[in-house]
Write a protein that holds these residues in place. Structure first.
Motif, PDB file in Angstrom:
ATOM      1  N   SER A 109       4.702 -22.166 -16.184  1.00  0.00           N
ATOM      2  CA  SER A 109       4.843 -20.846 -16.785  1.00  0.00           C
ATOM      3  C   SER A 109       4.282 -19.845 -15.793  1.00  0.00           C
ATOM      4  O   SER A 109       3.215 -20.077 -15.208  1.00  0.00           O
ATOM      5  CB  SER A 109       4.075 -20.764 -18.107  1.00  0.00           C
ATOM      6  N   TRP A 110       4.966 -18.733 -15.614  1.00  0.00           N
ATOM      7  CA  TRP A 110       4.463 -17.725 -14.683  1.00  0.00           C
ATOM      8  C   TRP A 110       3.128 -17.159 -15.151  1.00  0.00           C
ATOM      9  O   TRP A 110       2.320 -16.712 -14.338  1.00  0.00           O
ATOM     10  CB  TRP A 110       5.498 -16.616 -14.497  1.00  0.00           C
ATOM     11  N   ARG A 111       2.881 -17.213 -16.446  1.00  0.00           N
ATOM     12  CA  ARG A 111       1.607 -16.705 -16.958  1.00  0.00           C
ATOM     13  C   ARG A 111       0.437 -17.605 -16.539  1.00  0.00           C
ATOM     14  O   ARG A 111      -0.718 -17.188 -16.603  1.00  0.00           O
ATOM     15  CB  ARG A 111       1.654 -16.555 -18.477  1.00  0.00           C
ATOM     16  N   ASP A 112       0.730 -18.824 -16.094  1.00  0.00           N
ATOM     17  CA  ASP A 112      -0.322 -19.699 -15.576  1.00  0.00           C
ATOM     18  C   ASP A 112      -0.858 -19.203 -14.241  1.00  0.00           C
ATOM     19  O   ASP A 112      -1.928 -19.643 -13.799  1.00  0.00           O
ATOM     20  CB  ASP A 112       0.204 -21.129 -15.387  1.00  0.00           C
ATOM     21  N   THR A 113      -0.114 -18.318 -13.578  1.00  0.00           N
ATOM     22  CA  THR A 113      -0.520 -17.887 -12.241  1.00  0.00           C
ATOM     23  C   THR A 113      -1.514 -16.741 -12.258  1.00  0.00           C
ATOM     24  O   THR A 113      -2.177 -16.484 -11.244  1.00  0.00           O
ATOM     25  CB  THR A 113       0.704 -17.469 -11.400  1.00  0.00           C
ATOM     26  N   SER A 114      -1.629 -16.015 -13.370  1.00  0.00           N
ATOM     27  CA  SER A 114      -2.561 -14.891 -13.455  1.00  0.00           C
ATOM     28  C   SER A 114      -2.904 -14.608 -14.911  1.00  0.00           C
ATOM     29  O   SER A 114      -2.005 -14.559 -15.756  1.00  0.00           O
ATOM     30  CB  SER A 114      -1.974 -13.622 -12.823  1.00  0.00           C
ATOM     31  N   LYS A 115      -4.182 -14.399 -15.175  1.00  0.00           N
ATOM     32  CA  LYS A 115      -4.598 -14.105 -16.550  1.00  0.00           C
ATOM     33  C   LYS A 115      -4.133 -12.731 -17.008  1.00  0.00           C
ATOM     34  O   LYS A 115      -4.148 -12.433 -18.203  1.00  0.00           O
ATOM     35  CB  LYS A 115      -6.127 -14.208 -16.674  1.00  0.00           C
ATOM     36  N   TRP A 116      -3.726 -11.869 -16.057  1.00  0.00           N
ATOM     37  CA  TRP A 116      -3.319 -10.507 -16.401  1.00  0.00           C
ATOM     38  C   TRP A 116      -1.796 -10.323 -16.426  1.00  0.00           C
ATOM     39  O   TRP A 116      -1.314  -9.239 -16.709  1.00  0.00           O
ATOM     40  CB  TRP A 116      -3.939  -9.516 -15.422  1.00  0.00           C
ATOM     41  N   LEU A 117      -1.055 -11.356 -16.091  1.00  0.00           N
ATOM     42  CA  LEU A 117       0.402 -11.230 -16.047  1.00  0.00           C
ATOM     43  C   LEU A 117       0.939 -10.949 -17.452  1.00  0.00           C
ATOM     44  O   LEU A 117       0.575 -11.626 -18.414  1.00  0.00           O
ATOM     45  CB  LEU A 117       1.020 -12.523 -15.512  1.00  0.00           C
ATOM     46  N   THR A 118       1.779  -9.937 -17.571  1.00  0.00           N
ATOM     47  CA  THR A 118       2.286  -9.540 -18.884  1.00  0.00           C
ATOM     48  C   THR A 118       3.372 -10.505 -19.366  1.00  0.00           C
ATOM     49  O   THR A 118       3.998 -11.227 -18.566  1.00  0.00           O
ATOM     50  CB  THR A 118       2.863  -8.120 -18.845  1.00  0.00           C
ATOM     51  N   GLU A 119       3.619 -10.477 -20.673  1.00  0.00           N
ATOM     52  CA  GLU A 119       4.710 -11.276 -21.231  1.00  0.00           C
ATOM     53  C   GLU A 119       6.048 -10.837 -20.653  1.00  0.00           C
ATOM     54  O   GLU A 119       6.927 -11.660 -20.373  1.00  0.00           O
ATOM     55  CB  GLU A 119       4.718 -11.160 -22.753  1.00  0.00           C
ATOM     56  N   TYR A 180      -3.665  -8.511  -5.686  1.00  0.00           N
ATOM     57  CA  TYR A 180      -4.315  -9.133  -4.529  1.00  0.00           C
ATOM     58  C   TYR A 180      -4.692 -10.574  -4.860  1.00  0.00           C
ATOM     59  O   TYR A 180      -4.468 -11.490  -4.060  1.00  0.00           O
ATOM     60  CB  TYR A 180      -5.566  -8.357  -4.139  1.00  0.00           C
ATOM     61  N   ALA A 181      -5.297 -10.771  -6.031  1.00  0.00           N
ATOM     62  CA  ALA A 181      -5.698 -12.118  -6.435  1.00  0.00           C
ATOM     63  C   ALA A 181      -4.483 -13.022  -6.626  1.00  0.00           C
ATOM     64  O   ALA A 181      -4.580 -14.252  -6.476  1.00  0.00           O
ATOM     65  CB  ALA A 181      -6.508 -12.048  -7.727  1.00  0.00           C
ATOM     66  N   TRP A 182      -3.326 -12.423  -6.953  1.00  0.00           N
ATOM     67  CA  TRP A 182      -2.131 -13.194  -7.279  1.00  0.00           C
ATOM     68  C   TRP A 182      -1.533 -13.900  -6.076  1.00  0.00           C
ATOM     69  O   TRP A 182      -0.908 -14.960  -6.226  1.00  0.00           O
ATOM     70  CB  TRP A 182      -1.097 -12.265  -7.911  1.00  0.00           C
ATOM     71  N   VAL A 183      -1.727 -13.360  -4.868  1.00  0.00           N
ATOM     72  CA  VAL A 183      -1.079 -13.972  -3.705  1.00  0.00           C
ATOM     73  C   VAL A 183      -1.578 -15.400  -3.476  1.00  0.00           C
ATOM     74  O   VAL A 183      -0.760 -16.330  -3.379  1.00  0.00           O
ATOM     75  CB  VAL A 183      -1.234 -13.101  -2.448  1.00  0.00           C
ATOM     76  N   PRO A 184      -2.885 -15.667  -3.398  1.00  0.00           N
ATOM     77  CA  PRO A 184      -3.299 -17.072  -3.284  1.00  0.00           C
ATOM     78  C   PRO A 184      -2.840 -17.915  -4.480  1.00  0.00           C
ATOM     79  O   PRO A 184      -2.529 -19.101  -4.323  1.00  0.00           O
ATOM     80  CB  PRO A 184      -4.825 -16.985  -3.230  1.00  0.00           C
ATOM     81  N   GLN A 185      -2.784 -17.294  -5.666  1.00  0.00           N
ATOM     82  CA  GLN A 185      -2.367 -18.031  -6.858  1.00  0.00           C
ATOM     83  C   GLN A 185      -0.905 -18.456  -6.786  1.00  0.00           C
ATOM     84  O   GLN A 185      -0.518 -19.459  -7.389  1.00  0.00           O
ATOM     85  CB  GLN A 185      -2.636 -17.175  -8.098  1.00  0.00           C
ATOM     86  N   ARG A 283      -5.231 -29.826  -3.915  1.00  0.00           N
ATOM     87  CA  ARG A 283      -4.195 -28.801  -4.009  1.00  0.00           C
ATOM     88  C   ARG A 283      -4.770 -27.521  -4.610  1.00  0.00           C
ATOM     89  O   ARG A 283      -5.618 -27.542  -5.493  1.00  0.00           O
ATOM     90  CB  ARG A 283      -3.011 -29.321  -4.836  1.00  0.00           C
ATOM     91  N   ILE A 284      -4.272 -26.412  -4.090  1.00  0.00           N
ATOM     92  CA  ILE A 284      -4.769 -25.092  -4.490  1.00  0.00           C
ATOM     93  C   ILE A 284      -4.482 -24.863  -5.970  1.00  0.00           C
ATOM     94  O   ILE A 284      -3.411 -25.207  -6.474  1.00  0.00           O
ATOM     95  CB  ILE A 284      -4.116 -24.001  -3.620  1.00  0.00           C
ATOM     96  N   THR A 285      -5.468 -24.264  -6.656  1.00  0.00           N
ATOM     97  CA  THR A 285      -5.328 -23.911  -8.070  1.00  0.00           C
ATOM     98  C   THR A 285      -5.356 -22.390  -8.212  1.00  0.00           C
ATOM     99  O   THR A 285      -5.667 -21.679  -7.249  1.00  0.00           O
ATOM    100  CB  THR A 285      -6.480 -24.507  -8.904  1.00  0.00           C
TER     101      THR A 285
END
Length: 427
Positions: A109-119, A180-185, A283-285
C-alpha cells in the motif's frame, strides 16, 4: 555506512557514548600564523572578502595557531550538501536515475511508505502505478509516465499532479518535511548496497552530463547535471589540512550522501544524513533513526532545520536527550558552518567563527545572513549559475521565520528584537 536494524538500534539506545568532544571555540595565545599555514587557493574566485575572512578563521582556529591540539580538541566545520558543496541536488539525481531504470519496488500500500500520505495520494499512486506488478517487484517507471509523474510531483512539491496535497497531518515543520523523508522510504525493500550503487551510477551520469543540461522525468524537466564546486572542495581540503574535523550534514539519504561526500575527501563517519533502519534481512524500511532522545519513527525527526543542529550536537558533541535540540555553549559548537537554504539556518547560525551562505534567495537564512547579527555572516553567490538579484526585500519582519506548526512569522534576534526586512546585495 551507519544504517542500523530496528533491533540493533533498540540495543544501542541503551548504551552511553564516552567519545571525546571536539573543541571548536578554542583560542590560542600563540603568535599569528605564518604564511606556511594551509591557504585557500587564490586562483578560485570568491565574492568580496569572503576568502580572506574564511582564511582568518582557518588561521585562528586551526592547528597552525594551535599546534598542540590533541584528540577530541580539533575544531569542527560542517556543511550542507545539495547546492552547497555541489551544484544541483544529488537526491534528485539519484531518484530520477532510479525511476529511469525501474528501481522502485511496488509497495503493498502506498500509505505504508509515509505516515502523512493522504488517502487521495494513495488512490492516485495506485491508479497511476497500477497493481499488475506483484508487491515487492520493480515498477515500470521508465515507461509508465503517469506513475513517474505522480512520484516526482510528490517529491518536488508534496502534492499530486492535480494540485491536491499529497501529505497531510501534523508534524514539526522545523524537524521534518514529509517529501524529504519520503525519498529514502521509496527505496523500502532495497539494500543499502543497492541504493549506494544507484547513487554511484547517478553520480557518474550527472558529472558526465554537459553543464546546463536537463533531463525529463515523466513530463517534468529537471537539471540533468551536477558539479562539485571547486571553491568548496578547496575549502574543505584546506580546513582538513589545518586540523579541522569536517562533516557533511544533509537532509538526504545517508547512503546517497556518502557516495558523493567521498569525492571531497569526507568519509562515512563524517557524513550525517537520514538514517533508514533495515530489517533482519538488511533491507531498507520506512523507519529512520530519531534524534535528541526521540524514538525511531517514519521520518518525524530528520536532519532538517533544527534537526541538523540536533544531529551535530548528538553525533559530534555527544549531547544526549532533549538537550541536543538546544544551542550549546560556544566550546561545544562548530567553528564554520555552510549552507544555502532555510533547512541549514539553525546549524549555520550556531557556528562561532564563520556562517557561510550561498545565496539561493531563501528567506530565513538570507534574513539571518544579511542582518549579520554577530558580524560573522558571509554571503556568496552560487559559484555556478548564480541567481539574479532578488528585487523585493526579504520579508524578515513579517514572514522570515519558519514556524514549528507551519506557516511563517516575524524573525527575531537573540535579544528578542525583530529582524528588519533585508535587501539582496550579494548576487
Amino acid at each position: 555506512m551507519r544504517i542500523r536494524s530496528v533491533l540493533a538500534l533498540s540495543l544501542a539506545a541503551a548504551a552511553t557514548l564516552a567519545a571525546p568532544v571536539p573543541a571548536t571555540a578554542a583560542t590560542s595565545a600563540n603568535p599569528a600564523p605564518s604564511a606556511h599555514c594551509p591557504q585557500l587557493s587564490k586562483d578560485l574566485p570568491w565574492y568580496g572578502a569572503n576568502r580572506a575572512r574564511l582564511q582568518q578563521v582557518i588561521d585562528a582556529r586551526g592547528s597552525c595557531a594551535n599546534p598542540h591540539l590533541g584528540r577530541g580538541q580539533r575544531p569542527v566545520a560542517a556543511f550542507d550538501w545539495d547546492n552547497t558543496v555541489t551544484k544541483n541536488d544529488i537526491t534528485d539525481a539519484t531518484l530520477s536515475w532510479a525511476l529511469a531504470h525501474d528501481k522502485i519496488l511496488r509497495p503493498k500500500s502506498w500509505r505504508d511508505t509515509s505516515k502523512w500520505l493522504t488517502e487521495e495520494a494513495d488512490r492516485a499512486l495506485t491508479s497511476a502505478c497500477g497493481t499488475s506488478v506483484p508487491v515487492g517487484s520493480p515498477l515500470p517507471t521508465s515507461t509508465n509516465t503517469r506513475c513517474t509523474d505522480e512520484i516526482w510531483e510528490m517529491r518536488e512539491k508534496g502534492s499530486l499532479m492535480n494540485g491536491h496535497p499529497g501529505f497531510a497531518g501534523d508534524w514539526n515543520h522545523r524537524r521534518t518535511v514529509p517529501q524529504y523523508a519520503w525519498v529514502p522510504q521509496l527505496f523500502t525493500g532495497r539494500t543499502v548496497a543497492e541504493l549506494s550503487e544507484y547513487a554511484e551510477r547517478a553520480r557518474a551520469e550527472a558529472l558526465a552530463a554537459p553543464a546546463g543540461s536537463t533531463r525529463t522525468v515523466g513530463t517534468h524537466t529537471i537539471p540533468g547535471y551536477a558539479r562539485y564546486y571547486p571553491q568548496q572542495r578547496d575549502l574543505i581540503r584546506t580546513l582538513q589540512r589545518a586540523g579541522f574535523e569536517v562533516y557533511i550534514v544533509s537532509a538526504g539519504s545517508e547512503p546517497v550522501t556518502e557516495v558523493w561526500s567521498r569525492g571531497v575527501g569526507i568519509d562515512a563517519d563524517h557524513t550525517i544524513a537520514i538514517r533508514s533502519l533495515t530489517d533482519r534481512r538488511g533491507r531498507i524500511t520506512p523507519w529512520s533513526e530519531g534524534c535528541g532522545g526521540t524514538r525511531p519513527s517514519m521520518g518525524e525527526e530528520i536532519p532538517y532545520i533544527d534537526g541538523k543542529r540536533c544531529w551535530i550536537n548528538q553525533d559530534i558533541y555527544r549531547v544526549r536527550g532533549k538537550a541536543a535540540w538546544k544551542q550549546q555553549p560556544a566550546p561545544r559548537r562548530i567553528a564554520v558552518g555552510g549552507g544555502d537554504a532555510d533547512t541549514d539556518v539553525t546549524f549555520v547560525a550556531d557556528a562561532t567563527g564563520a556562517h557561510l551562505v550561498l545565496n539561493r534567495n531563501k528567506d530565513e537564512i538570507m534574513c539571518r545572513a544579511y542582518d549579520d547579527e554577530d558580524g560573522r555572516w558571509l554571503v556568496n553567490p552560487m559559484f555556478i549559475e548564480p541567481l539574479p538579484r532578488r528585487t523585493a526585500p526579504y520579508p524578515c519582519s513579517t514572514a522570515g521565520d519558519n514556524l514549528p506548526g507551519g506557516g511563517k512569522g516575524p524573525l527575531h534576534r537573540a535579544d528578542g528584537s525583530v529582524v528588519p526586512d533585508q535587501q539582496d546585495t550579494a548576487f
